[in-house]
Design a protein around this motif. Sequence first.
Motif, PDB file in Angstrom:
ATOM      1  N   ILE A 155      44.167  -3.636  18.012  1.00 51.32           N
ATOM      2  CA  ILE A 155      42.945  -4.090  18.684  1.00 51.32           C
ATOM      3  C   ILE A 155      42.598  -5.482  18.196  1.00 51.32           C
ATOM      4  O   ILE A 155      42.524  -5.734  16.983  1.00 51.32           O
ATOM      5  N   ALA A 156      42.399  -6.404  19.130  1.00 53.81           N
ATOM      6  CA  ALA A 156      41.990  -7.773  18.782  1.00 53.81           C
ATOM      7  C   ALA A 156      40.472  -7.829  18.676  1.00 53.81           C
ATOM      8  O   ALA A 156      39.769  -7.255  19.514  1.00 53.81           O
ATOM      9  N   PHE A 157      39.976  -8.524  17.662  1.00 49.55           N
ATOM     10  CA  PHE A 157      38.542  -8.598  17.422  1.00 49.55           C
ATOM     11  C   PHE A 157      38.050 -10.041  17.474  1.00 49.55           C
ATOM     12  O   PHE A 157      38.753 -10.963  17.071  1.00 49.55           O
ATOM     13  N   GLU A 158      36.830 -10.195  17.988  1.00 49.46           N
ATOM     14  CA  GLU A 158      36.117 -11.456  17.892  1.00 49.46           C
ATOM     15  C   GLU A 158      35.035 -11.314  16.839  1.00 49.46           C
ATOM     16  O   GLU A 158      34.419 -10.254  16.712  1.00 49.46           O
ATOM     17  N   ARG A 159      34.795 -12.396  16.098  1.00 47.63           N
ATOM     18  CA  ARG A 159      33.808 -12.359  15.025  1.00 47.63           C
ATOM     19  C   ARG A 159      32.532 -13.081  15.464  1.00 47.63           C
ATOM     20  O   ARG A 159      32.573 -14.130  16.095  1.00 47.63           O
ATOM     21  N   PHE A 160      31.387 -12.486  15.095  1.00 48.42           N
ATOM     22  CA  PHE A 160      30.091 -13.054  15.433  1.00 48.42           C
ATOM     23  C   PHE A 160      29.174 -13.009  14.208  1.00 48.42           C
ATOM     24  O   PHE A 160      29.354 -12.180  13.305  1.00 48.42           O
ATOM     25  N   ASP A 161      28.198 -13.876  14.207  1.00 46.57           N
ATOM     26  CA  ASP A 161      27.230 -13.948  13.112  1.00 46.57           C
ATOM     27  C   ASP A 161      26.118 -12.927  13.333  1.00 46.57           C
ATOM     28  O   ASP A 161      25.572 -12.831  14.436  1.00 46.57           O
ATOM     29  N   ARG A 162      25.769 -12.149  12.294  1.00 46.09           N
ATOM     30  CA  ARG A 162      24.660 -11.195  12.386  1.00 46.09           C
ATOM     31  C   ARG A 162      23.321 -11.818  12.031  1.00 46.09           C
ATOM     32  O   ARG A 162      22.275 -11.252  12.336  1.00 46.09           O
ATOM     33  N   GLY A 163      23.324 -12.936  11.323  1.00 46.54           N
ATOM     34  CA  GLY A 163      22.073 -13.609  10.985  1.00 46.54           C
ATOM     35  C   GLY A 163      21.270 -12.951   9.888  1.00 46.54           C
ATOM     36  O   GLY A 163      20.123 -13.341   9.640  1.00 46.54           O
ATOM     37  N   THR A 164      21.849 -11.965   9.198  1.00 46.97           N
ATOM     38  CA  THR A 164      21.072 -11.251   8.191  1.00 46.97           C
ATOM     39  C   THR A 164      20.960 -12.020   6.877  1.00 46.97           C
ATOM     40  O   THR A 164      19.944 -11.923   6.191  1.00 46.97           O
ATOM     41  N   SER A 165      21.991 -12.780   6.522  1.00 43.87           N
ATOM     42  CA  SER A 165      21.939 -13.535   5.267  1.00 43.87           C
ATOM     43  C   SER A 165      20.984 -14.709   5.351  1.00 43.87           C
ATOM     44  O   SER A 165      20.281 -15.032   4.387  1.00 43.87           O
ATOM     45  N   ALA A 166      20.951 -15.352   6.514  1.00 47.25           N
ATOM     46  CA  ALA A 166      20.095 -16.528   6.671  1.00 47.25           C
ATOM     47  C   ALA A 166      18.624 -16.160   6.754  1.00 47.25           C
ATOM     48  O   ALA A 166      17.748 -16.992   6.500  1.00 47.25           O
ATOM     49  N   SER A 167      18.328 -14.936   7.105  1.00 45.05           N
ATOM     50  CA  SER A 167      16.938 -14.498   7.228  1.00 45.05           C
ATOM     51  C   SER A 167      16.395 -14.084   5.871  1.00 45.05           C
ATOM     52  O   SER A 167      17.069 -13.409   5.097  1.00 45.05           O
ATOM     53  N   GLY A 168      15.195 -14.502   5.589  1.00 42.16           N
ATOM     54  CA  GLY A 168      14.580 -14.175   4.313  1.00 42.16           C
ATOM     55  C   GLY A 168      14.003 -12.779   4.300  1.00 42.16           C
ATOM     56  O   GLY A 168      14.011 -12.061   5.307  1.00 42.16           O
ATOM     57  N   SER A 169      13.477 -12.387   3.140  1.00 38.58           N
ATOM     58  CA  SER A 169      12.894 -11.055   3.002  1.00 38.58           C
ATOM     59  C   SER A 169      11.675 -10.880   3.886  1.00 38.58           C
ATOM     60  O   SER A 169      11.344  -9.762   4.288  1.00 38.58           O
ATOM     61  N   ASP A 170      11.020 -12.014   4.230  1.00 37.58           N
ATOM     62  CA  ASP A 170       9.856 -11.902   5.111  1.00 37.58           C
ATOM     63  C   ASP A 170      10.258 -11.405   6.494  1.00 37.58           C
ATOM     64  O   ASP A 170       9.466 -10.759   7.190  1.00 37.58           O
ATOM     65  N   VAL A 171      11.518 -11.685   6.897  1.00 38.28           N
ATOM     66  CA  VAL A 171      12.021 -11.216   8.187  1.00 38.28           C
ATOM     67  C   VAL A 171      12.511  -9.774   8.084  1.00 38.28           C
ATOM     68  O   VAL A 171      12.152  -8.919   8.900  1.00 38.28           O
ATOM     69  N   THR A 172      13.338  -9.495   7.094  1.00 38.23           N
ATOM     70  CA  THR A 172      13.921  -8.157   6.986  1.00 38.23           C
ATOM     71  C   THR A 172      12.871  -7.085   6.713  1.00 38.23           C
ATOM     72  O   THR A 172      13.096  -5.905   6.992  1.00 38.23           O
ATOM     73  N   GLU A 173      11.723  -7.498   6.181  1.00 34.97           N
ATOM     74  CA  GLU A 173      10.660  -6.528   5.899  1.00 34.97           C
ATOM     75  C   GLU A 173       9.704  -6.319   7.072  1.00 34.97           C
ATOM     76  O   GLU A 173       8.791  -5.489   6.989  1.00 34.97           O
ATOM     77  N   LEU A 174       9.906  -7.063   8.153  1.00 30.46           N
ATOM     78  CA  LEU A 174       9.078  -6.845   9.334  1.00 30.46           C
ATOM     79  C   LEU A 174       9.263  -5.420   9.845  1.00 30.46           C
ATOM     80  O   LEU A 174      10.376  -4.882   9.846  1.00 30.46           O
ATOM     81  N   LYS A 175       8.187  -4.801  10.302  1.00 31.41           N
ATOM     82  CA  LYS A 175       8.251  -3.412  10.731  1.00 31.41           C
ATOM     83  C   LYS A 175       9.254  -3.223  11.873  1.00 31.41           C
ATOM     84  O   LYS A 175      10.045  -2.271  11.870  1.00 31.41           O
ATOM     85  N   GLY A 176       9.241  -4.136  12.841  1.00 32.93           N
ATOM     86  CA  GLY A 176      10.162  -4.014  13.970  1.00 32.93           C
ATOM     87  C   GLY A 176      11.609  -4.109  13.532  1.00 32.93           C
ATOM     88  O   GLY A 176      12.472  -3.372  14.031  1.00 32.93           O
ATOM     89  N   VAL A 177      11.902  -5.006  12.594  1.00 33.67           N
ATOM     90  CA  VAL A 177      13.266  -5.165  12.099  1.00 33.67           C
ATOM     91  C   VAL A 177      13.707  -3.911  11.354  1.00 33.67           C
ATOM     92  O   VAL A 177      14.817  -3.398  11.565  1.00 33.67           O
ATOM     93  N   SER A 178      12.863  -3.409  10.471  1.00 33.53           N
ATOM     94  CA  SER A 178      13.239  -2.227   9.692  1.00 33.53           C
ATOM     95  C   SER A 178      13.424  -1.003  10.586  1.00 33.53           C
ATOM     96  O   SER A 178      14.303  -0.168  10.338  1.00 33.53           O
ATOM     97  N   ARG A 179      12.627  -0.905  11.652  1.00 36.08           N
ATOM     98  CA  ARG A 179      12.768   0.236  12.561  1.00 36.08           C
ATOM     99  C   ARG A 179      14.092   0.173  13.314  1.00 36.08           C
ATOM    100  O   ARG A 179      14.789   1.188  13.450  1.00 36.08           O
ATOM    101  N   ILE A 180      14.454  -1.008  13.805  1.00 32.44           N
ATOM    102  CA  ILE A 180      15.717  -1.143  14.527  1.00 32.44           C
ATOM    103  C   ILE A 180      16.896  -0.967  13.569  1.00 32.44           C
ATOM    104  O   ILE A 180      17.909  -0.349  13.911  1.00 32.44           O
ATOM    105  N   ALA A 181      16.775  -1.499  12.351  1.00 32.18           N
ATOM    106  CA  ALA A 181      17.851  -1.350  11.368  1.00 32.18           C
ATOM    107  C   ALA A 181      18.135   0.119  11.086  1.00 32.18           C
ATOM    108  O   ALA A 181      19.289   0.546  11.017  1.00 32.18           O
ATOM    109  N   ALA A 182      17.075   0.902  10.935  1.00 35.49           N
ATOM    110  CA  ALA A 182      17.250   2.335  10.656  1.00 35.49           C
ATOM    111  C   ALA A 182      17.750   3.080  11.880  1.00 35.49           C
ATOM    112  O   ALA A 182      18.665   3.911  11.791  1.00 35.49           O
ATOM    113  N   PHE A 183      17.158   2.792  13.043  1.00 37.68           N
ATOM    114  CA  PHE A 183      17.517   3.518  14.261  1.00 37.68           C
ATOM    115  C   PHE A 183      18.949   3.230  14.688  1.00 37.68           C
ATOM    116  O   PHE A 183      19.648   4.112  15.189  1.00 37.68           O
TER     117      PHE A 183
END
Length: 337
Positions: A234-262
């Motif tokens: 299987i051939a794969f393409e690579r894409f950026d997830r943007g998680t490293s560039a985002s600070g803790s203020d982003v990852t701790e947002l309620k909407g982000v944490s809900r989607i991350a868990a779901f």
Amino acid sequence: MDSVSQIALGAAVAIATMGRRTAVWKAALGGAVAGTLPDLDVLIDHGDPIANMVLHRAESHAPFWLTVFSLPFSAVIARLFGEWSIWRRWWLALWLALVTHPLLDAMTIYGTQLALPFSDHPFGVGSVFIIDPLYTLPLIAGTGWALATNGATYGLRANAIGLAIATAYLAWGVGVQKHVERLAYASLASQGVAAQRVLVTPSPFNSLLWVVVAVKDDQYYEGFFSLLDKESLIAFERFDRGTSASGSDVTELKGVSRIAAFSKGFYKLQDSGGQVTVTDLRMGQAPNYSFSFVVAERQNTLVPLTPSRQVGTRPDLDRAMPWLWRRALGQALPPPR
């Protein structure tokens, strides 16, 4: 699954359970209603698009609550049809029609909270697409035959055969998924990618072409495999997830944490243009995903949006559908971007 599939499943299950104890149209009608009821939770607005997403297939799809509901529901149906003497059989038929709804939904990738009220874990096998005619048509054919023959023995037998074929198709999907998953891990390893999690799910409307999404740190990889492909790599393409560039203020947002868990970790972030967007990577393919949400805006500081704003996109069907069928038939084509 889609509403037509759930209606067909509910009707088929009820006909098979009731047999000749009642008119076949009564069994089909009662089962169809039971097969529809759990999805009425889409009419509930929780005040936020992300909440609407993660709370769909929640209490209304929990076998515990559906079992409780099945008792008064079957009593009402038995009374309406004037068949109180066989209330217990009606209860069994309608209970089965109710609980098979979330069990079928759990075979898709979305996430069904089967264990409520004890756990809100979203179960999602992901071995069948939300709309697949090869699953639905045997149910419709079998139910239709039973109705057309007014419950004759061969009509009831046709309904049972339709149920068996549809169930066998689900089993086929699980088996193929495991096969593609093995190929995916081998292909990733051969390309030097030690993925932390891998998702294998069918592309729309079929079980020939499968989508593979792999996550490794701040990257995700997307590939496609058809059962008619000549090569197993299987051939794969690579894409950026943007998680490293985002600070803790982003990852701790309620909407982000809900989607991350779901999404069980299959998500990406985009923090640009004054907006922070979180995207569920399980439903869609790059660059178009159904569930993408703006959860905050950047001014001088990060300002969470209440409610969030859904900005999911759909592919250009004039390009996507021809590619889908040609790729499913084993043609080595790059995906439309």
